[in-house]
Scaffold this active site. Structure first.
Site, PDB file in Angstrom:
ATOM      1  N   ASP A   1     -45.921 -27.942  10.894  1.00  0.00           N
ATOM      2  CA  ASP A   1     -47.008 -27.885  11.876  1.00  0.00           C
ATOM      3  C   ASP A   1     -47.110 -29.095  12.803  1.00  0.00           C
ATOM      4  O   ASP A   1     -48.193 -29.450  13.256  1.00  0.00           O
ATOM      5  CB  ASP A   1     -48.372 -27.700  11.162  1.00  0.00           C
ATOM      6  CG  ASP A   1     -48.361 -26.479  10.248  1.00  0.00           C
ATOM      7  OD1 ASP A   1     -47.724 -25.477  10.620  1.00  0.00           O
ATOM      8  OD2 ASP A   1     -48.975 -26.541   9.173  1.00  0.00           O
TER       9      ASP A   1
ATOM     10  N   GLY B   1     -46.907  -9.041   8.189  1.00  0.00           N
ATOM     11  CA  GLY B   1     -46.198  -8.838   9.438  1.00  0.00           C
ATOM     12  C   GLY B   1     -47.021  -8.265  10.576  1.00  0.00           C
ATOM     13  O   GLY B   1     -46.463  -7.624  11.464  1.00  0.00           O
TER      14      GLY B   1
ATOM     15  N   ASN C   1     -43.704 -21.429  16.323  1.00  0.00           N
ATOM     16  CA  ASN C   1     -44.473 -21.031  15.134  1.00  0.00           C
ATOM     17  C   ASN C   1     -45.907 -20.763  15.558  1.00  0.00           C
ATOM     18  O   ASN C   1     -46.394 -21.331  16.538  1.00  0.00           O
ATOM     19  CB  ASN C   1     -44.467 -22.165  14.102  1.00  0.00           C
ATOM     20  CG  ASN C   1     -45.263 -21.813  12.850  1.00  0.00           C
ATOM     21  OD1 ASN C   1     -45.125 -20.721  12.293  1.00  0.00           O
ATOM     22  ND2 ASN C   1     -46.118 -22.731  12.405  1.00  0.00           N
TER      23      ASN C   1
ATOM     24  N   GLU D   1     -54.392 -14.391  17.679  1.00  0.00           N
ATOM     25  CA  GLU D   1     -52.932 -14.487  17.482  1.00  0.00           C
ATOM     26  C   GLU D   1     -52.261 -13.273  18.103  1.00  0.00           C
ATOM     27  O   GLU D   1     -51.283 -13.389  18.855  1.00  0.00           O
ATOM     28  CB  GLU D   1     -52.601 -14.548  15.986  1.00  0.00           C
ATOM     29  CG  GLU D   1     -53.135 -15.782  15.298  1.00  0.00           C
ATOM     30  CD  GLU D   1     -52.678 -15.883  13.848  1.00  0.00           C
ATOM     31  OE1 GLU D   1     -51.608 -15.360  13.515  1.00  0.00           O
ATOM     32  OE2 GLU D   1     -53.410 -16.494  13.049  1.00  0.00           O
TER      33      GLU D   1
ATOM     34  N   HIS E   1     -49.779 -20.984  14.010  1.00  0.00           N
ATOM     35  CA  HIS E   1     -50.566 -21.521  12.893  1.00  0.00           C
ATOM     36  C   HIS E   1     -52.024 -21.107  13.115  1.00  0.00           C
ATOM     37  O   HIS E   1     -52.527 -21.209  14.236  1.00  0.00           O
ATOM     38  CB  HIS E   1     -50.440 -23.045  12.863  1.00  0.00           C
ATOM     39  CG  HIS E   1     -51.158 -23.660  11.706  1.00  0.00           C
ATOM     40  ND1 HIS E   1     -50.646 -23.647  10.421  1.00  0.00           N
ATOM     41  CD2 HIS E   1     -52.367 -24.267  11.627  1.00  0.00           C
ATOM     42  CE1 HIS E   1     -51.522 -24.229   9.611  1.00  0.00           C
ATOM     43  NE2 HIS E   1     -52.563 -24.618  10.308  1.00  0.00           N
TER      44      HIS E   1
ATOM     45  N   LEU F   1     -43.343 -18.945   5.510  1.00  0.00           N
ATOM     46  CA  LEU F   1     -43.952 -20.052   4.771  1.00  0.00           C
ATOM     47  C   LEU F   1     -42.996 -21.182   4.387  1.00  0.00           C
ATOM     48  O   LEU F   1     -43.435 -22.219   3.913  1.00  0.00           O
ATOM     49  CB  LEU F   1     -44.645 -19.508   3.510  1.00  0.00           C
ATOM     50  CG  LEU F   1     -45.824 -18.577   3.798  1.00  0.00           C
ATOM     51  CD1 LEU F   1     -46.470 -18.094   2.503  1.00  0.00           C
ATOM     52  CD2 LEU F   1     -46.873 -19.258   4.662  1.00  0.00           C
TER      53      LEU F   1
HETATM   54  C1  GRF Z   1     -50.974 -15.681  10.566  1.00  0.00           C
HETATM   55  O1  GRF Z   1     -52.306 -16.038  10.378  1.00  0.00           O
HETATM   56  C2  GRF Z   1     -50.203 -16.848  11.138  1.00  0.00           C
HETATM   57  O2  GRF Z   1     -50.984 -17.711  11.909  1.00  0.00           O
HETATM   58  C3  GRF Z   1     -49.725 -17.569   9.923  1.00  0.00           C
HETATM   59  O3  GRF Z   1     -49.465 -16.551   8.982  1.00  0.00           O
HETATM   60  C4  GRF Z   1     -50.254 -15.410   9.255  1.00  0.00           C
HETATM   61  C5  GRF Z   1     -49.339 -14.229   9.332  1.00  0.00           C
HETATM   62  O4  GRF Z   1     -50.024 -13.016   9.356  1.00  0.00           O
HETATM   63  N1  GRF Z   1     -48.613 -18.446  10.219  1.00  0.00           N
HETATM   64  P1  GRF Z   1     -49.238 -11.678   9.569  1.00  0.00           P
HETATM   65  O5  GRF Z   1     -48.182 -11.549   8.468  1.00  0.00           O
HETATM   66  O6  GRF Z   1     -48.594 -11.749  10.926  1.00  0.00           O
HETATM   67  O7  GRF Z   1     -50.262 -10.602   9.492  1.00  0.00           O
END
Ligand code: GRF
Length: 196
Positions: free
Chosen positions: A147, A14, A104, A176, A106, A87
């Site tokens: 995706d 998270g 989403n 991200e 990715h 997931l």
């Molecule tokens: C991230 O790398 C995101 O791109 C992918 O899952 C990961 C989640 O990481 N969909 P976190 O739980 O937010 O640390």
């Protein structure tokens, strides 16, 4: 008018969810009103608790075989969904109920390295194996395929030939964190201006 309410769906640690919660904590644009997970031990549930945001746990059978989650989302007034490390493929009824309102993130430059089974370290290992010299996150709208929805935003970072999958993961995750919350905000603002 009340602020649009966001639900975050997450299965893991998270760290993106935390950034989104922080970003919208004092926002006038939107608020995070619910965190949903399919794993009761997911770190994201504790993070939501620390922000005083309610959580909801889902199980596979009711998620795919009933539409009960729509009632849960409705009862919290949810208008937008951010998948932050979630997931499971979203069922069609859920995608249809939130057209253009589900994003989403990715951890690769889609359309490369996407699709079923392409998550977490698998993505960064594939990037390494291909010898790519750049990677980065993709933020996209969600449809019924893994995706494949329209891309809203990509950021890229240079990779060093010596970078290991963990190094690639670290670089991509930093991007991200830097961009996902503000892109969610932009999409919500665009949606608002379309309605006015
Ligand atoms: C991230 O790398 C995101 O791109 C992918 O899952 C990961 C989640 O990481 N969909 P976190 O739980 O937010 O640390």
């Amino acid at each position: 008018m009340s602020k649009p309410k966001i639900a975050i769906f997450a299965s893991g640690g998270g760290s993106n969810a935390r950034k989104i919660l922080e970003y919208f904590q004092d926002s006038e644009t939107a608020e995070v009103a619910l965190v949903i997970s399919n794993k009761k031990e997911a770190g994201v549930l504790d993070i939501a608790g620390a922000f005083g945001v309610p959580t909801h746990l889902i199980n596979r059978q009711s998620f795919y075989e009933t539409t009960g989650i729509l009632e849960v989302l409705k009862s919290h007034g949810i208008g937008f969904i951010a998948l932050a490390g979630f997931l499971w493929l979203l069922p069609a009824y859920l995608v249809k109920a939130f057209p253009g309102k589900i994003l989403n993130i990715h951890p690769a430059l889609l359309p490369k390295y996407g699709g079923k089974g392409m998550y977490g370290h698998h993505v960064h290992e594939a990037v390494k194996a291909a010898g790519d010299l750049e990677s980065g996150p993709t933020i996209h709208f969600v449809n019924e395929h893994y995706d494949e929805g329209d891309i809203v935003f990509q950021a890229s970072c240079a990779l060093d030939p010596d970078d290991q999958p963990e190094d690639i993961a670290r670089k991509v995750l930093a991007l991200e964190h830097a961009h996902f919350p503000r892109i969610i905000e932009e999409v919500i603002l665009q949606d608002k201006s379309r309605k006015n």
